[in-house]
Design a protein around this motif. Structure first.
Motif, PDB file in Angstrom:
ATOM      1  N   SER A 109      27.679 -18.972 105.560  1.00 27.97           N
ATOM      2  CA  SER A 109      28.238 -20.084 106.319  1.00 27.97           C
ATOM      3  C   SER A 109      27.143 -20.941 106.934  1.00 27.97           C
ATOM      4  CB  SER A 109      29.163 -19.504 107.407  1.00 27.97           C
ATOM      5  OG  SER A 109      28.957 -20.107 108.655  1.00 27.97           O
ATOM      6  N   GLY A 110      27.249 -22.263 106.732  1.00 27.16           N
ATOM      7  CA  GLY A 110      26.264 -23.201 107.271  1.00 27.16           C
ATOM      8  C   GLY A 110      26.243 -23.193 108.789  1.00 27.16           C
ATOM      9  N   ARG A 111      27.420 -23.021 109.419  1.00 31.80           N
ATOM     10  CA  ARG A 111      27.502 -23.005 110.879  1.00 31.80           C
ATOM     11  C   ARG A 111      26.748 -21.802 111.444  1.00 31.80           C
ATOM     12  NH1 ARG A 111      27.395 -22.518 115.358  1.00 31.80           N
ATOM     13  NH2 ARG A 111      28.893 -22.749 117.044  1.00 31.80           N
ATOM     14  N   ALA A 112      26.924 -20.630 110.807  1.00 29.48           N
ATOM     15  CA  ALA A 112      26.219 -19.430 111.250  1.00 29.48           C
ATOM     16  C   ALA A 112      24.721 -19.571 110.985  1.00 29.48           C
ATOM     17  CB  ALA A 112      26.771 -18.190 110.542  1.00 29.48           C
ATOM     18  N   ARG A 113      24.383 -20.233 109.866  1.00 30.45           N
ATOM     19  CA  ARG A 113      22.967 -20.422 109.517  1.00 30.45           C
ATOM     20  C   ARG A 113      22.271 -21.259 110.603  1.00 30.45           C
ATOM     21  NH1 ARG A 113      23.987 -20.772 104.491  1.00 30.45           N
ATOM     22  NH2 ARG A 113      24.208 -23.004 104.279  1.00 30.45           N
ATOM     23  N   GLN A 114      22.935 -22.328 111.022  1.00 28.55           N
ATOM     24  CA  GLN A 114      22.360 -23.204 112.051  1.00 28.55           C
ATOM     25  C   GLN A 114      22.223 -22.446 113.374  1.00 28.55           C
ATOM     26  OE1 GLN A 114      21.126 -26.355 111.603  1.00 28.55           O
ATOM     27  NE2 GLN A 114      20.342 -25.939 113.651  1.00 28.55           N
ATOM     28  N   ALA A 115      23.228 -21.663 113.723  1.00 27.88           N
ATOM     29  CA  ALA A 115      23.174 -20.893 114.977  1.00 27.88           C
ATOM     30  C   ALA A 115      22.028 -19.883 114.926  1.00 27.88           C
ATOM     31  CB  ALA A 115      24.505 -20.181 115.217  1.00 27.88           C
ATOM     32  N   LYS A 116      21.847 -19.266 113.776  1.00 23.69           N
ATOM     33  CA  LYS A 116      20.761 -18.280 113.630  1.00 23.69           C
ATOM     34  C   LYS A 116      19.403 -18.970 113.770  1.00 23.69           C
ATOM     35  CE  LYS A 116      20.122 -16.172 109.571  1.00 23.69           C
ATOM     36  NZ  LYS A 116      18.788 -16.584 109.112  1.00 23.69           N
ATOM     37  N   ARG A 117      19.281 -20.142 113.138  1.00 24.02           N
ATOM     38  CA  ARG A 117      18.021 -20.894 113.224  1.00 24.02           C
ATOM     39  C   ARG A 117      17.718 -21.255 114.685  1.00 24.02           C
ATOM     40  NH1 ARG A 117      17.904 -24.057 108.265  1.00 24.02           N
ATOM     41  NH2 ARG A 117      19.554 -25.253 109.213  1.00 24.02           N
ATOM     42  N   ASP A 118      18.720 -21.765 115.392  1.00 24.72           N
ATOM     43  CA  ASP A 118      18.523 -22.142 116.801  1.00 24.72           C
ATOM     44  C   ASP A 118      18.151 -20.925 117.642  1.00 24.72           C
ATOM     45  OD1 ASP A 118      19.215 -24.671 116.061  1.00 24.72           O
ATOM     46  OD2 ASP A 118      21.257 -24.583 116.857  1.00 24.72           O
ATOM     47  N   TYR A 119      18.815 -19.799 117.341  1.00 23.86           N
ATOM     48  CA  TYR A 119      18.542 -18.569 118.074  1.00 23.86           C
ATOM     49  C   TYR A 119      17.077 -18.156 117.906  1.00 23.86           C
ATOM     50  CZ  TYR A 119      18.875 -13.639 119.384  1.00 23.86           C
ATOM     51  OH  TYR A 119      18.687 -12.415 119.967  1.00 23.86           O
ATOM     52  N   TYR A 120      16.587 -18.156 116.674  1.00 24.40           N
ATOM     53  CA  TYR A 120      15.211 -17.714 116.448  1.00 24.40           C
ATOM     54  C   TYR A 120      14.192 -18.747 116.935  1.00 24.40           C
ATOM     55  CZ  TYR A 120      16.559 -13.338 114.479  1.00 24.40           C
ATOM     56  OH  TYR A 120      17.063 -12.064 114.359  1.00 24.40           O
ATOM     57  N   THR A 121      14.548 -20.025 116.916  1.00 30.02           N
ATOM     58  CA  THR A 121      13.658 -21.036 117.502  1.00 30.02           C
ATOM     59  C   THR A 121      13.448 -20.725 118.988  1.00 30.02           C
ATOM     60  OG1 THR A 121      14.417 -22.692 115.933  1.00 30.02           O
ATOM     61  CG2 THR A 121      13.370 -23.518 117.934  1.00 30.02           C
TER      62      THR A 121
END
Lengths: 204, 204
Positions: free
Chosen positions: B124-136
């Motif tokens: 899921s693109g939404r989960a992917r973006q959330a994961k990216r923001d989390y690790y940033t």
């Protein structure tokens, strides 16, 4: 002549021939093409059977699910072998190895295959085992980079020759699967040099 | 008094109160518990709604799918913050950081959460973006380890302070998601020392 016999032996052991082996080749080739074109989520047993020109009940009976198909394709890939880069220096070998990983993941078509493998392994024990076996074989084959470097006197003796390759690739896979950050050759080169610095410090 | 006001401000900004916020808290807490108990594959919107004591149509209307629920839980986790270890030395900080990762992944309950996040992000693109923001956010918070080490004169100036933390964690995540190899504290300590050797060599 000995070489020719060895090649024949290799062919016989990896392609035992017969209809069953031809079906497996066609189906696993179709798995690969379907992964590149549709990715893991778009893959179905029916599409694989169609592309391979095999009846879908044959595929269902022999493999059952998409995850088992992927696992078997991975097993075949492992048997086909892979050779570590041999550039004459540890730094050259590691940069070539790291760029190979980056080039795979920055190619939208090719990246779908390893991404599908990780996704399948998160969902299926059979795929997880195939992935583990695949990387065990890869690490073993990549260990030669450290072994040659030790022979040349570039590195102190390494307790685990595979660790240098693992550490070179890990920051790249981390960006793909964990942080979602982009990859380029500069990232590859830095990962290679970082792993080499640790190996020089005798940490592996 | 200023501290108290700041705490209140923080509470007000992260928990604005009201029924809507209470529902979100209950649902996202339920997402966390469901992930720990059932894992990603076993999670359903219905189970989350049941555990949260909220009607399932409320959850469907606001979040829609399991992947969006996971993404929102990740966003909340990011807002809740995380503090990097502060042991007085770069080596101590990095070993503590690496062991934190290993302890998470060797605990069957706790490991389900990050594994679910990676699985959701692959789908899921939404989960992917959330994961990216989390690790940033995580990398930013972990950058302080390198910054303090530079201030103490332990390391040369670092072009990217987050890279030391990334490189420390990468070999551990590589074992979990790619090679499928086991983790222990020795693996954690080696990853920490390898990253430090590269940082000392001025590679980050």
């Amino acid at each position: 002549m000995i070489l020719l016999l060895k090649q024949l032996e290799l062919q016989l052991s990896t392609r035992p021939g017969g209809r069953s082996a031809r079906v497996r080749d066609a189906v696993l080739e179709a798995v690969h093409v379907e992964l590149v074109h549709r990715g893991y989520l778009g893959m179905t047993v029916e599409n694989v059977a169609d592309r391979a020109g095999v009846h879908k009940t044959t595929v269902y009976r022999r493999w059952g699910t998409v995850d088992v198909l992927i696992a078997d394709a991975l097993d075949r890939g492992r048997d086909a072998g892979w050779t570590a880069p041999d550039t004459g220096s540890a730094e050259g070998d590691l940069i070539a190895l790291a760029r190979e990983v980056v080039d795979t993941f920055t190619d939208p078509g090719r990246s779908r295959v390893p991404i599908a493998l990780v996704a399948a392994a998160l969902q299926s024990g059979r795929a997880r085992q195939a992935k583990r076996d695949y990387y065990t074989a890869r690490h073993e084959a990549a260990g030669v980079i450290a072994e040659r470097a030790v022979e040349r006197g570039e590195l102190p003796p390494q307790a685990d020759p595979a660790e240098l390759a693992r550490q070179t690739c890990a920051p790249l896979f981390y960006r793909v699967f964990v942080s979602g950050e982009p990859l380029d050759h500069a990232t590859a080169d830095r990962a290679a040099r970082a792993a080499l610095a640790a190996a020089r410090a005798g940490l592996f």
